[in-house]
Design a protein around this motif. Structure first.
Motif, PDB file in Angstrom:
ATOM      1  N   HIS A 169      22.323  17.757  -0.643  1.00 44.65           N
ATOM      2  CA  HIS A 169      21.146  18.708  -1.032  1.00 44.65           C
ATOM      3  C   HIS A 169      21.868  19.839  -1.491  1.00 44.65           C
ATOM      4  O   HIS A 169      22.676  20.678  -1.170  1.00 44.65           O
ATOM      5  N   PHE A 227      12.033  17.197  -7.010  1.00 43.76           N
ATOM      6  CA  PHE A 227      12.897  16.704  -5.573  1.00 43.76           C
ATOM      7  C   PHE A 227      11.892  16.042  -4.350  1.00 43.76           C
ATOM      8  O   PHE A 227      10.775  16.510  -4.357  1.00 43.76           O
ATOM      9  N   ASP A 228      12.642  15.061  -4.063  1.00 47.28           N
ATOM     10  CA  ASP A 228      11.662  14.155  -3.005  1.00 47.28           C
ATOM     11  C   ASP A 228      11.714  15.026  -1.792  1.00 47.28           C
ATOM     12  O   ASP A 228      13.006  15.143  -1.333  1.00 47.28           O
ATOM     13  N   GLY A 257      19.293  15.725  -3.228  1.00 43.87           N
ATOM     14  CA  GLY A 257      18.215  16.574  -2.678  1.00 43.87           C
ATOM     15  C   GLY A 257      18.452  18.051  -2.830  1.00 43.87           C
ATOM     16  O   GLY A 257      19.131  18.505  -3.589  1.00 43.87           O
ATOM     17  N   MET A 271      14.240  14.623   0.859  1.00 43.48           N
ATOM     18  CA  MET A 271      15.472  15.124   0.651  1.00 43.48           C
ATOM     19  C   MET A 271      15.637  16.661   0.387  1.00 43.48           C
ATOM     20  O   MET A 271      16.592  17.252  -0.042  1.00 43.48           O
ATOM     21  N   LYS A 273      19.187  17.040 -10.018  1.00 43.69           N
ATOM     22  CA  LYS A 273      18.017  15.901  -9.422  1.00 43.69           C
ATOM     23  C   LYS A 273      18.375  14.591 -10.206  1.00 43.69           C
ATOM     24  O   LYS A 273      18.364  13.556  -9.246  1.00 43.69           O
ATOM     25  N   HIS A 296      25.303  12.274   1.980  1.00 37.77           N
ATOM     26  CA  HIS A 296      24.098  12.492   1.438  1.00 37.77           C
ATOM     27  C   HIS A 296      24.311  14.037   1.051  1.00 37.77           C
ATOM     28  O   HIS A 296      25.037  14.646   1.921  1.00 37.77           O
TER      29      HIS A 296
END
Ligand code: LLP
Length: 382
Positions: free
Chosen positions: A44, A82-83, A65, A86, A60, A42
């Motif tokens: 960010h 952004f969620d 994230g 995340m 995004k 993942h």
């Protein structure tokens, strides 16, 4: 890199300005995310590298994230869509107001850097009737072999929690009812080009997480931060960092426990090469045994050379004259306002358009109004 139409356009515009190649940004993200997917990692994006709205919206759209280091960055990440699940938030000095806002935003993780910070987050979370998800930012005592101002993982640096504090940290987490430990976080420095640093980091992470497992503490997330360097000397021939080697080092070296998620926080490698600071030559003047090319862009627009002795490639886009040596300087009243020393450039004169390359990361975001200078605007190309 720039075609004649672009250069003609630059000549029409007021300088200085930042120019972003969105095509290169997308290509970089294509390759970055393809490599991430190989290992189900993942990412960010580190907003601090460049937080322009168009850049954020492209980043995004690739499913990254956000990695934030201030309340305003958290706010911007959330406003930019952004969620929250995340969004991670690091920093040695989070204020109460910033903590409250991030708690209200239900972010994924506070990357905590000290015992007193854990206690304050717990008490604020308690007053808001919330449980804060926290990760421990660890100081693994690793020298990133980069400029001292961007080394963050040595024991003398202010960042992270040292290994000798672990027992205290565990006791604090056990007594803080409004904290939930979700992971370990590492970030040892920036512009790291020695890949051995990442091999060492993977090894240290294995040792450190073993300590927690032996104490019966489950670590669901390991965040390895950012830090991979870019090629400032050859932005043209080497515009995208070697993500393949970078991720394969972690894939090979890191002991991933069942169900564990692995995270990264890239900044520079995503945005540096797509940004250029475009400037005009105001004057060429003689000094003792040298010539100065004086630009209308200064350290207030791009502080990296003055602050970290950083070297950005400089090109004269409008001259084909014979090659000469110049110190390329800005107009600010500081001797450190110098972009380069003894740079070989085609004969340079007033009005020439100069490109300062690889300025997309930590360029415009670090700009300031010193000397009451205007902030340079930005333009984008597809
Ligand atoms: N994660 C954390 C917690 C960070 O502090 C940073 C950068 C990053 C990720 C992203 O690192 P990157 O992938 O960009 O290396 N102004 C300096 C760089 C400062 C880096 C600060 N932290 C420069 O212009 O070189």
């Amino acid at each position: 890199m720039f075609n004649t139409n672009e250069i003609r356009e630059f000549q029409q515009l007021e300088t200085p300005f930042y120019y972003y190649d969105l095509g290169l940004l997308k290509k970089t993200l294509d390759i970055y995310t393809a490599n991430l997917k190989k290992y189900s990692y993942h990412a960010h994006y580190a907003l601090k590298a460049n937080a322009n709205d168009r850049i954020l919206s492209i980043v995004k759209s690739y499913g990254l994230g956000a990695d934030c280091v201030s309340g305003n960055e958290v706010k911007l990440a959330l406003e930019s869509g952004f969620d929250p699940s995340m969004v991670v938030y690091a920093g040695v000095g989070k204020s109460d107001k910033e903590i409250r806002a991030a708690l209200a935003g239900n972010i994924f993780s506070f990357n905590c850097e000290s015992v007193p910070e854990l206690e304050i987050i717990d008490s604020i979370a308690s007053s808001m009737g919330k449980v804060a998800s926290v990760s421990l930012r660890i100081n693994p005592d690793i020298d990133a072999h980069t400029h001292k101002y961007i080394s963050t993982g040595r024991s003398q640096d202010k960042f992270g929690i040292s290994t000798w504090m672990f027992q205290d940290v565990i006791e604090t987490i056990n007594k803080c009812k409004n904290l939930q430990l979700v992971g370990l976080h590492f970030h040892v420095g920036s512009q790291i080009t020695d890949m051995k640093v990442f091999e060492m980091l993977a090894k240290r992470v294995n040792e450190i997480q073993s300590w927690f497992f032996e104490k019966g503490i489950d670590i669901q997330n390991i965040n390895l931060g950012g830090g991979l360097g870019i090629d400032y000397e050859n932005p043209e021939s080497n515009p995208i960092s070697d993500f393949n080697t970078y991720f394969s080092i972690f894939n090979k070296g890191l002991e991933v426990r069942p169900g564990q998620n692995i995270h990264f926080e890239p900044g520079r490698t995503i945005v540096a090469q797509c940004g250029t600071l475009i400037s005009r030559v105001l004057y060429v003047k003689f000094g003792r045994g040298k010539k100065f090319a004086i630009l209308d862009a200064g350290m207030n627009d791009l502080i990296r050379p003055a602050l970290y002795q950083a070297k950005h490639k400089i090109e004269n886009l409008t001259s084909t004259g014979r090659i000469m040596k110049y110190d390329v300087v800005g107009p600010v009243c500081e001797s450190s306002d110098r972009f380069s020393k003894g740079t070989l450039l085609p004969e340079t004169k007033r009005g020439d358009i100069m490109a300062i390359r690889s300025a997309g990361a930590y360029g415009q975001v670090m700009a300031m109004k010193y000397n009451q200078r205007d902030l340079a605007p930005e333009y984008y190309s597809e």
